[in-house]
Design a protein around this motif. Structure first.
Motif, PDB file in Angstrom:
ATOM      1  N   LYS A   4       0.865  -0.859  -0.187  1.00 36.12           N
ATOM      2  CA  LYS A   4       0.396  -0.036  -0.219  1.00 36.12           C
ATOM      3  C   LYS A   4       0.840   1.269  -0.441  1.00 36.12           C
ATOM      4  CE  LYS A   4      -4.062  -1.646   0.904  1.00 36.12           C
ATOM      5  NZ  LYS A   4      -5.695  -1.332   0.532  1.00 36.12           N
ATOM      6  N   ILE A   5       0.378   2.551  -0.615  1.00 41.74           N
ATOM      7  CA  ILE A   5       1.256   3.717  -0.347  1.00 41.74           C
ATOM      8  C   ILE A   5       0.094   4.665   0.191  1.00 41.74           C
ATOM      9  CG2 ILE A   5       1.943   5.499  -1.772  1.00 41.74           C
ATOM     10  CD1 ILE A   5       1.885   4.029  -3.992  1.00 41.74           C
ATOM     11  N   ARG A   6       0.347   4.981   1.480  1.00 40.45           N
ATOM     12  CA  ARG A   6      -0.895   5.352   2.594  1.00 40.45           C
ATOM     13  C   ARG A   6       0.267   6.329   3.823  1.00 40.45           C
ATOM     14  NH1 ARG A   6      -0.393   0.268   6.031  1.00 40.45           N
ATOM     15  NH2 ARG A   6       1.528  -0.046   6.995  1.00 40.45           N
ATOM     16  N   LEU A   7      -0.152   6.905   4.404  1.00 39.97           N
ATOM     17  CA  LEU A   7       0.875   8.249   5.114  1.00 39.97           C
ATOM     18  C   LEU A   7       0.868   7.600   6.504  1.00 39.97           C
ATOM     19  CD1 LEU A   7      -2.315  11.083   4.874  1.00 39.97           C
ATOM     20  CD2 LEU A   7      -0.051  10.613   4.050  1.00 39.97           C
ATOM     21  N   ALA A   8       2.293   7.754   6.790  1.00 41.59           N
ATOM     22  CA  ALA A   8       2.560   7.561   8.071  1.00 41.59           C
ATOM     23  C   ALA A   8       2.634   8.958   8.962  1.00 41.59           C
ATOM     24  CB  ALA A   8       4.050   7.007   8.188  1.00 41.59           C
ATOM     25  N   ARG A   9       1.992   8.887  10.131  1.00 40.88           N
ATOM     26  CA  ARG A   9       1.874   9.995  11.003  1.00 40.88           C
ATOM     27  C   ARG A   9       3.178  10.122  11.624  1.00 40.88           C
ATOM     28  NH1 ARG A   9       0.497  12.576  15.932  1.00 40.88           N
ATOM     29  NH2 ARG A   9      -1.237  14.110  15.339  1.00 40.88           N
ATOM     30  N   GLY A  10       3.915  11.368  12.261  1.00 39.34           N
ATOM     31  CA  GLY A  10       4.311  12.412  12.872  1.00 39.34           C
ATOM     32  C   GLY A  10       4.110  13.371  13.423  1.00 39.34           C
ATOM     33  N   GLY A  11       5.041  13.937  13.648  1.00 39.17           N
ATOM     34  CA  GLY A  11       4.878  15.409  14.865  1.00 39.17           C
ATOM     35  C   GLY A  11       4.241  15.171  15.737  1.00 39.17           C
ATOM     36  N   ALA A  12       4.000  16.304  16.670  1.00 37.38           N
ATOM     37  CA  ALA A  12       3.643  16.161  18.383  1.00 37.38           C
ATOM     38  C   ALA A  12       2.301  16.004  18.218  1.00 37.38           C
ATOM     39  CB  ALA A  12       4.287  17.269  19.005  1.00 37.38           C
ATOM     40  N   LYS A  13       2.118  15.428  19.394  1.00 37.95           N
ATOM     41  CA  LYS A  13       0.440  16.145  19.671  1.00 37.95           C
ATOM     42  C   LYS A  13      -0.740  17.124  18.960  1.00 37.95           C
ATOM     43  CE  LYS A  13      -0.963  16.525  23.847  1.00 37.95           C
ATOM     44  NZ  LYS A  13      -2.090  15.859  25.310  1.00 37.95           N
ATOM     45  N   TYR A  18       2.772  14.079   7.905  1.00 37.22           N
ATOM     46  CA  TYR A  18       2.721  12.336   7.414  1.00 37.22           C
ATOM     47  C   TYR A  18       3.620  13.090   6.461  1.00 37.22           C
ATOM     48  CZ  TYR A  18      -2.079  13.125   9.532  1.00 37.22           C
ATOM     49  OH  TYR A  18      -2.216  13.464  10.008  1.00 37.22           O
ATOM     50  N   GLN A  19       4.766  11.495   6.191  1.00 33.07           N
ATOM     51  CA  GLN A  19       4.933  10.418   5.520  1.00 33.07           C
ATOM     52  C   GLN A  19       4.156  10.095   4.363  1.00 33.07           C
ATOM     53  OE1 GLN A  19       8.273   9.173   7.317  1.00 33.07           O
ATOM     54  NE2 GLN A  19       9.406  10.244   8.054  1.00 33.07           N
ATOM     55  N   VAL A  20       4.248   9.904   3.193  1.00 33.15           N
ATOM     56  CA  VAL A  20       3.996   9.356   2.342  1.00 33.15           C
ATOM     57  C   VAL A  20       4.871   7.915   1.787  1.00 33.15           C
ATOM     58  CG1 VAL A  20       2.416   8.627  -0.215  1.00 33.15           C
ATOM     59  CG2 VAL A  20       2.610  11.101   0.927  1.00 33.15           C
ATOM     60  N   VAL A  21       4.416   7.005   2.938  1.00 30.71           N
ATOM     61  CA  VAL A  21       5.101   5.909   2.632  1.00 30.71           C
ATOM     62  C   VAL A  21       4.466   4.679   1.362  1.00 30.71           C
ATOM     63  CG1 VAL A  21       6.026   6.112   4.445  1.00 30.71           C
ATOM     64  CG2 VAL A  21       4.589   5.108   4.713  1.00 30.71           C
ATOM     65  N   GLU A  25       0.937  -3.556   3.778  1.00 31.48           N
ATOM     66  CA  GLU A  25      -0.798  -3.273   4.971  1.00 31.48           C
ATOM     67  C   GLU A  25      -0.199  -4.061   6.008  1.00 31.48           C
ATOM     68  OE1 GLU A  25      -3.221  -6.636   2.608  1.00 31.48           O
ATOM     69  OE2 GLU A  25      -3.639  -4.881   2.239  1.00 31.48           O
ATOM     70  N   ARG A  26       0.827  -4.891   6.052  1.00 36.48           N
ATOM     71  CA  ARG A  26       0.456  -6.142   7.832  1.00 36.48           C
ATOM     72  C   ARG A  26       1.153  -5.465   8.660  1.00 36.48           C
ATOM     73  NH1 ARG A  26       2.763 -11.571   5.160  1.00 36.48           N
ATOM     74  NH2 ARG A  26       3.762 -10.655   4.423  1.00 36.48           N
ATOM     75  N   PHE A  27       1.759  -3.960   8.174  1.00 38.18           N
ATOM     76  CA  PHE A  27       2.855  -3.803   9.029  1.00 38.18           C
ATOM     77  C   PHE A  27       2.154  -2.303   9.923  1.00 38.18           C
ATOM     78  CE2 PHE A  27       6.793  -4.359   6.466  1.00 38.18           C
ATOM     79  CZ  PHE A  27       6.722  -5.752   7.038  1.00 38.18           C
ATOM     80  N   PRO A  28       2.437  -2.345  11.049  1.00 36.40           N
ATOM     81  CA  PRO A  28       1.880  -0.881  11.895  1.00 36.40           C
ATOM     82  C   PRO A  28       1.556   0.954  10.869  1.00 36.40           C
ATOM     83  CG  PRO A  28       2.996  -1.754  13.142  1.00 36.40           C
ATOM     84  CD  PRO A  28       2.991  -2.603  11.859  1.00 36.40           C
ATOM     85  N   ARG A  29       0.612   1.271  11.104  1.00 33.52           N
ATOM     86  CA  ARG A  29       0.919   2.521  10.568  1.00 33.52           C
ATOM     87  C   ARG A  29       1.861   3.396  10.281  1.00 33.52           C
ATOM     88  NH1 ARG A  29      -2.681   7.423  13.134  1.00 33.52           N
ATOM     89  NH2 ARG A  29      -0.532   7.203  14.078  1.00 33.52           N
ATOM     90  N   ASP A  30       2.427   3.211  11.717  1.00 35.71           N
ATOM     91  CA  ASP A  30       3.724   4.075  11.578  1.00 35.71           C
ATOM     92  C   ASP A  30       4.906   2.994  11.569  1.00 35.71           C
ATOM     93  OD1 ASP A  30       2.178   6.644  11.501  1.00 35.71           O
ATOM     94  OD2 ASP A  30       2.132   6.352  14.294  1.00 35.71           O
ATOM     95  N   GLY A  31       5.077   2.214  11.840  1.00 34.39           N
ATOM     96  CA  GLY A  31       6.070   1.150  11.499  1.00 34.39           C
ATOM     97  C   GLY A  31       6.753   0.676  10.682  1.00 34.39           C
ATOM     98  N   GLN A  65      -1.345   0.076  -3.663  1.00 34.20           N
ATOM     99  CA  GLN A  65      -2.373   0.688  -4.317  1.00 34.20           C
ATOM    100  C   GLN A  65      -2.298   1.477  -3.242  1.00 34.20           C
ATOM    101  OE1 GLN A  65      -5.340  -0.648  -5.729  1.00 34.20           O
ATOM    102  NE2 GLN A  65      -3.607  -2.127  -6.741  1.00 34.20           N
ATOM    103  N   PRO A  66      -2.907   2.968  -3.589  1.00 30.74           N
ATOM    104  CA  PRO A  66      -2.961   4.158  -2.639  1.00 30.74           C
ATOM    105  C   PRO A  66      -4.019   4.126  -1.810  1.00 30.74           C
ATOM    106  CG  PRO A  66      -3.182   4.518  -4.809  1.00 30.74           C
ATOM    107  CD  PRO A  66      -3.163   3.092  -5.251  1.00 30.74           C
ATOM    108  N   THR A  67      -3.873   4.287  -0.727  1.00 30.86           N
ATOM    109  CA  THR A  67      -5.605   4.976   0.264  1.00 30.86           C
ATOM    110  C   THR A  67      -6.300   6.246  -0.490  1.00 30.86           C
ATOM    111  OG1 THR A  67      -3.739   5.837   1.696  1.00 30.86           O
ATOM    112  CG2 THR A  67      -3.729   3.644   1.947  1.00 30.86           C
ATOM    113  N   ASP A  68      -7.595   6.179   0.483  1.00 31.99           N
ATOM    114  CA  ASP A  68      -8.566   6.758  -0.701  1.00 31.99           C
ATOM    115  C   ASP A  68      -7.516   8.170  -0.643  1.00 31.99           C
ATOM    116  OD1 ASP A  68      -9.846   4.831  -0.844  1.00 31.99           O
ATOM    117  OD2 ASP A  68     -11.005   5.254   0.748  1.00 31.99           O
ATOM    118  N   THR A  69      -6.869   8.579   1.055  1.00 32.26           N
ATOM    119  CA  THR A  69      -6.447  10.227   1.305  1.00 32.26           C
ATOM    120  C   THR A  69      -5.428   9.919   0.728  1.00 32.26           C
ATOM    121  OG1 THR A  69      -7.036   9.886   3.188  1.00 32.26           O
ATOM    122  CG2 THR A  69      -6.034  11.298   3.217  1.00 32.26           C
ATOM    123  N   VAL A  70      -4.443   9.202  -0.059  1.00 37.32           N
ATOM    124  CA  VAL A  70      -3.053   9.222  -0.361  1.00 37.32           C
ATOM    125  C   VAL A  70      -3.409   9.090  -2.408  1.00 37.32           C
ATOM    126  CG1 VAL A  70      -1.052   7.499  -1.405  1.00 37.32           C
ATOM    127  CG2 VAL A  70      -1.496   8.240   0.418  1.00 37.32           C
TER     128      VAL A  70
END
Length: 86
Positions: A4-13, A18-21, A25-31, A65-70
């Protein structure tokens, strides 16, 4: 392995960045991810999107496959139209 081509979240609360990575699909979102394709900062006005266009097209042609947001981000950058033409 479904990629998948998806977003990985970074930054503070409350300050997302986001990074486009490309990731399995089995890996964690930010993994773990295979390759970083760009960045997305929704806090800027207008939102900042930077993509490695050649690498993104390469992964789309390989079947990622890109996610909807990507997919929406790819459309705004014109990459999706280039992919559909090819």
């Amino acid at each position: 392995m479904s990629v998948k081509i998806r977003l990985a979240r970074g930054g503070a609360k409350k300050k997302p960045f986001y990074q486009v990575v490309v990731a399995d699909e089995r890996f964690p979102r930010d993994g773990r991810f295979i390759e970083q394709l760009g960045q997305y900062d929704p806090r800027q006005n207008p939102s900042m999107v930077t993509l490695k266009e050649d690498k993104t097209l390469e992964w789309l042609n390989k079947g990622a496959q890109p996610t909807d947001t990507v997919r929406r981000l790819l459309r705004t950058q014109g990459v999706w139209a280039k992919f559909k033409q090819a």
